[in-house]
Scaffold this active site. Structure first.
Site, PDB file in Angstrom:
ATOM      1  N   LYS A 143       0.835  -0.942  -0.201  1.00  0.00           N
ATOM      2  CA  LYS A 143      -0.015  -0.056  -0.650  1.00  0.00           C
ATOM      3  C   LYS A 143       0.530   1.108  -0.361  1.00  0.00           C
ATOM      4  O   LYS A 143       0.226   2.385   0.609  1.00  0.00           O
ATOM      5  CB  LYS A 143      -0.910  -0.460   1.123  1.00  0.00           C
ATOM      6  CG  LYS A 143      -2.274  -1.726   1.168  1.00  0.00           C
ATOM      7  CD  LYS A 143      -2.358  -1.909  -0.021  1.00  0.00           C
ATOM      8  CE  LYS A 143      -3.804  -0.764  -0.264  1.00  0.00           C
ATOM      9  NZ  LYS A 143      -4.068  -1.250  -1.924  1.00  0.00           N
ATOM     10  N   SER A 144       2.050   1.156  -0.653  1.00  0.00           N
ATOM     11  CA  SER A 144       3.211   2.679  -1.025  1.00  0.00           C
ATOM     12  C   SER A 144       2.995   3.141  -2.323  1.00  0.00           C
ATOM     13  O   SER A 144       3.783   4.023  -2.516  1.00  0.00           O
ATOM     14  CB  SER A 144       4.461   1.708  -0.305  1.00  0.00           C
ATOM     15  OG  SER A 144       4.242   1.407   0.872  1.00  0.00           O
ATOM     16  N   GLY A 145       2.283   2.249  -3.138  1.00  0.00           N
ATOM     17  CA  GLY A 145       2.640   3.149  -4.400  1.00  0.00           C
ATOM     18  C   GLY A 145       2.696   2.313  -5.424  1.00  0.00           C
ATOM     19  O   GLY A 145       3.188   2.460  -6.155  1.00  0.00           O
ATOM     20  N   THR A 146       2.709   0.638  -5.294  1.00  0.00           N
ATOM     21  CA  THR A 146       3.682   0.147  -6.112  1.00  0.00           C
ATOM     22  C   THR A 146       2.937   0.098  -7.509  1.00  0.00           C
ATOM     23  O   THR A 146       3.532  -0.183  -8.648  1.00  0.00           O
ATOM     24  CB  THR A 146       3.980  -1.058  -5.880  1.00  0.00           C
ATOM     25  OG1 THR A 146       3.443  -1.760  -5.398  1.00  0.00           O
ATOM     26  CG2 THR A 146       5.465  -1.222  -4.966  1.00  0.00           C
TER      27      THR A 146
ATOM     28  N   TRP B 130       1.147   2.066  -8.904  1.00  0.00           N
ATOM     29  CA  TRP B 130       1.167   3.457  -8.959  1.00  0.00           C
ATOM     30  C   TRP B 130       2.812   3.698 -10.440  1.00  0.00           C
ATOM     31  O   TRP B 130       2.936   3.773 -11.237  1.00  0.00           O
ATOM     32  CB  TRP B 130       0.523   4.673  -8.843  1.00  0.00           C
ATOM     33  CG  TRP B 130       0.366   5.815  -9.524  1.00  0.00           C
ATOM     34  CD1 TRP B 130       0.390   6.046 -10.220  1.00  0.00           C
ATOM     35  CD2 TRP B 130       0.810   6.747  -7.877  1.00  0.00           C
ATOM     36  NE1 TRP B 130       1.037   7.896 -10.355  1.00  0.00           N
ATOM     37  CE2 TRP B 130       0.404   8.545  -8.456  1.00  0.00           C
ATOM     38  CE3 TRP B 130       1.184   7.308  -6.649  1.00  0.00           C
ATOM     39  CZ2 TRP B 130       0.655   9.653  -8.230  1.00  0.00           C
ATOM     40  CZ3 TRP B 130       1.441   8.712  -6.295  1.00  0.00           C
ATOM     41  CH2 TRP B 130       1.364   9.369  -7.126  1.00  0.00           C
TER      42      TRP B 130
ATOM     43  N   HIS C 233       7.195  -7.171  -2.390  1.00  0.00           N
ATOM     44  CA  HIS C 233       7.066  -6.480  -0.848  1.00  0.00           C
ATOM     45  C   HIS C 233       7.557  -6.753  -0.096  1.00  0.00           C
ATOM     46  O   HIS C 233       7.375  -6.589   1.660  1.00  0.00           O
ATOM     47  CB  HIS C 233       5.265  -6.705  -0.847  1.00  0.00           C
ATOM     48  CG  HIS C 233       4.434  -5.388  -1.659  1.00  0.00           C
ATOM     49  ND1 HIS C 233       4.151  -4.648  -2.066  1.00  0.00           N
ATOM     50  CD2 HIS C 233       2.994  -6.290  -2.173  1.00  0.00           C
ATOM     51  CE1 HIS C 233       3.634  -4.250  -2.047  1.00  0.00           C
ATOM     52  NE2 HIS C 233       2.858  -5.323  -3.106  1.00  0.00           N
TER      53      HIS C 233
ATOM     54  N   SER D 170      -5.165   2.372   4.048  1.00  0.00           N
ATOM     55  CA  SER D 170      -5.176   2.088   3.682  1.00  0.00           C
ATOM     56  C   SER D 170      -5.286   0.243   3.059  1.00  0.00           C
ATOM     57  O   SER D 170      -5.779  -0.802   3.233  1.00  0.00           O
ATOM     58  CB  SER D 170      -4.023   2.275   2.207  1.00  0.00           C
ATOM     59  OG  SER D 170      -4.208   1.977   0.534  1.00  0.00           O
TER      60      SER D 170
ATOM     61  N   SER E 234      -3.136   9.119 -13.481  1.00  0.00           N
ATOM     62  CA  SER E 234      -3.792  10.432 -12.123  1.00  0.00           C
ATOM     63  C   SER E 234      -4.742   9.307 -11.598  1.00  0.00           C
ATOM     64  O   SER E 234      -5.315   8.131 -12.403  1.00  0.00           O
ATOM     65  CB  SER E 234      -4.819  10.922 -13.203  1.00  0.00           C
ATOM     66  OG  SER E 234      -6.017  10.266 -13.834  1.00  0.00           O
TER      67      SER E 234
ATOM     68  N   ARG F 111      -8.554   2.667  -3.592  1.00  0.00           N
ATOM     69  CA  ARG F 111      -9.241   3.004  -3.404  1.00  0.00           C
ATOM     70  C   ARG F 111     -10.174   5.186  -2.985  1.00  0.00           C
ATOM     71  O   ARG F 111     -10.817   5.295  -3.450  1.00  0.00           O
ATOM     72  CB  ARG F 111      -9.710   2.805  -1.313  1.00  0.00           C
ATOM     73  CG  ARG F 111     -10.886   3.182  -0.942  1.00  0.00           C
ATOM     74  CD  ARG F 111      -9.986   3.488   0.786  1.00  0.00           C
ATOM     75  NE  ARG F 111      -8.752   3.244   1.169  1.00  0.00           N
ATOM     76  CZ  ARG F 111      -9.415   4.328   1.799  1.00  0.00           C
ATOM     77  NH1 ARG F 111     -10.775   5.279   2.045  1.00  0.00           N
ATOM     78  NH2 ARG F 111      -8.411   5.374   2.368  1.00  0.00           N
ATOM     79  N   LYS F 112      -8.803   5.668  -2.483  1.00  0.00           N
ATOM     80  CA  LYS F 112      -9.054   7.572  -2.438  1.00  0.00           C
ATOM     81  C   LYS F 112      -7.247   7.575  -3.132  1.00  0.00           C
ATOM     82  O   LYS F 112      -7.623   8.817  -4.200  1.00  0.00           O
ATOM     83  CB  LYS F 112      -9.601   7.694  -1.128  1.00  0.00           C
ATOM     84  CG  LYS F 112     -10.764   7.936  -0.689  1.00  0.00           C
ATOM     85  CD  LYS F 112     -10.912   8.470   0.642  1.00  0.00           C
ATOM     86  CE  LYS F 112     -12.080   8.523   1.261  1.00  0.00           C
ATOM     87  NZ  LYS F 112     -12.398   9.455   1.996  1.00  0.00           N
ATOM     88  N   GLY F 113      -6.662   7.294  -2.677  1.00  0.00           N
ATOM     89  CA  GLY F 113      -4.968   7.308  -2.679  1.00  0.00           C
ATOM     90  C   GLY F 113      -4.456   8.685  -2.996  1.00  0.00           C
ATOM     91  O   GLY F 113      -4.083   9.636  -2.817  1.00  0.00           O
TER      92      GLY F 113
END
Length: 291
Positions: free
Chosen positions: A52-55, A57, A102, A132, A225, A248-250
């Site tokens: 949940k750290s942005g991988t 993206w 991870h 998250s 985005s 979910r929200k980001g």
């Protein structure tokens, strides 16, 4: 290796696979067992982070940079997830591969020391990450969890969640990065990527040695985005509205909608204790400096 059930303070459970004293999602036992012996390539790119750290993206940004275009077929990073996908499947992928994981640095394939591929490490402030992570475990059937956030954060702090202790993993990565003399590592934060995606995508582009192309970078910023990723990746754990449950929200600062004042203060005390001596700084909203 076995499937284990972790129970929170209210009696709600999560299910994981345990191997070598560590907790993983319920992936293939054979893949997890053989992960350290995975054979790498010199031109591989490895994206690494605690969950949940942005991988997701970051994976898409890197794909588009290497391809030189944004109109790529949507695929999930899970197709190149080294804890989930075996050597036989990964060997069929064309180079350069963008692998992701991870696990802690020490649990990455031992071939890392031989092939020395590029590594991109991204971290995220632990309050937003915990929120998250809770929603991830609650919504994804793989974990079979229906507990409350107040009980989940105790599991998170105690490290009895998949990939275990966040504090230990980020501290270990801090040491690796500070003492590194042989690996090519780009260190990013989720908050910086959110605050100034153009600047951060430029950093990634330079690191990957992609020819300067401001039009492409702007295009990737737009294509990656949150709103577009949420729709683009709708095939990954889709919800009833046709959007991915992974996205979910980001947002940065959503933790304020979840933590009570008492919980936030308690979390801060634990952070100070566990992270004593660390030089790492985190941003808990986009209108504040890292602290």
């Amino acid at each position: 290796m076995s499937v284990v059930e972790i129970t929170d303070g209210a009696g709600k459970h999560l299910r994981f696979v345990e191997f070598d004293g560590k907790l993983y999602p319920k992936f293939s036992i054979d893949v997890i067992t053989n992960m350290k012996s995975l054979k790498l390539r010199k031109d591989d790119i490895i994206i690494s982070a605690y969950p949940k750290s942005g991988t997701h993206w970051l994976f898409e940004i890197c794909r588009m940079l290497l391809a030189g275009r944004t109109d790529l077929q949507a695929i999930s990073k899970s197709e190149f997830f080294i804890e989930k996908v075996g050597q036989d499947v990964l060997d069929q992928a064309k180079s350069p591969r963008i692998l992701n994981s991870h696990v802690a640095f020490s649990d990455l394939p031992t071939d890392l020391a031989v092939k020395k591929p590029k590594i991109i490490y991204i971290r995220r402030n632990p309050k937003d990450l915990a929120v998250s992570f809770y929603n991830h475990c609650y919504k994804i059937p793989l974990f079979d969890y229906k507990g409350e956030f107040k009980d989940f954060i105790e599991l998170f702090i105690n490290g009895t969640v998949e990939y275990n202790c966040w504090y230990k993993q980020v501290l270990d990565w801090e040491k690796v990065i500070d003492n590194n003399t042989e690996y090519s590592i780009l260190h990013l934060t989720y908050e910086d990527l959110k605050a100034d995606p153009i600047a951060e995508i430029r950093k990634i582009s330079d690191f990957l040695q992609v020819k300067k192309n401001e039009e492409l970078i702007q295009g990737i910023c737009d294509a990656c985005s949150f709103a577009k990723m949420q729709t683009r990746m709708s095939h990954v754990f889709p919800d009833e509205n046709g959007k991915s449950k992974i996205y979910r929200k980001g947002e940065v600062g959503d933790w304020k909608n979840w933590f009570t004042v008492a919980q936030s203060e308690w979390f801060d005390r634990v952070y100070r204790e566990r992270m004593s001596g660390s030089k790492l700084k985190f941003r808990y909203s986009l209108d504040e400096d890292a602290k």
